[in-house]
Design a protein around this motif. Sequence first.
Motif: not given
Length: 251
Positions: A4-24
């Motif tokens: 694969a040219i791109l392989d996204v494997r089990g990717v998660s992204k969390r942002f810290a926002f106003n002291g809380e964690s937001v799962t994008a």
Amino acid sequence: MVEAILDVRGVSKRFAFNGESVTALTDANLRIEKGEFVCLIGPSGCGKSTLLRMVAGFESVSDGELLMWTKPVTGPGPDRGMVFQDYGLFPWLTVRKNIGFGPVARGRPAKEVRATEERFVEMVGLTRFADAFPHQLSGGMKQRVAIARVLANDAEVVLMDEPFGALDAMTRERLQAELLEIWAKQKLTVLFVTHAIEEAIVLADRVVVMSPGPGRIVADERIDLPRPRDPTSPEFNAMRRHLGGLLAGHH
Ligand SMILES: Nc1ncnc2c1ncn2[C@@H]1O[C@H](COP(=O)(O)OP(=O)(O)O)[C@@H](O)[C@H]1O
Ligand SMILES: [Mg+2]
């Protein structure tokens, strides 16, 4: 299996926002082969831009792995070019100089830069406007410059975040057709975000459907219709209904 040219494997992204964690984005899996045209669709807030920005290397992944040609993406690079809805051109540079900016920044010889500028100015049909400034161009022309700029950098992967969203319907259709031509000719791999089902069906080999709360991939559908695609055909309509159902939560 083809690499694969791109392989996204089990990717998660969390942002810290106003002291809380937001799962994008949570547990995204997506393999893309060289030359594929993949559209990401989904409502606002489902993580489309976040996924694209991680592929671009503008954001790190929180969990999982994001590989290009089996190597982890660790930052931006000319091999992945981003085209934004608001063009992102340098207003103080002409069309030609905008297109030549990447090669100049990478220290290419002047003669080669000149040839690259000419080649891509011509490819996007802006030869007559090569010495114009962005404010002298229509939205469609600006977006052609943005595409040419990415190509001038030898991008293998073109990342497009709702690139035609600000354009009128006729201009959008023309640019869709032009993009498909360039994609085929340059053997590009395109990852294209849109919230328009119709645009996705016109363009894509595969449509990846995303859903919010938290952002995730819910379906990955192959579009096996010959190009150019006819939005009035029964097959197109059937796909429109099918993807509409997936977006509405029938998966
Ligand atoms: N830099 C950031 N900080 C905090 N939250 C963010 C950030 N970027 C995106 N988000 C959140 O992540 C979620 C997904 O956003 P985004 O990827 O922009 O969605 P989309 O492009 O599908 O509309 C949203 O809830 C958004 O508010
Ligand atoms: Mg977005």
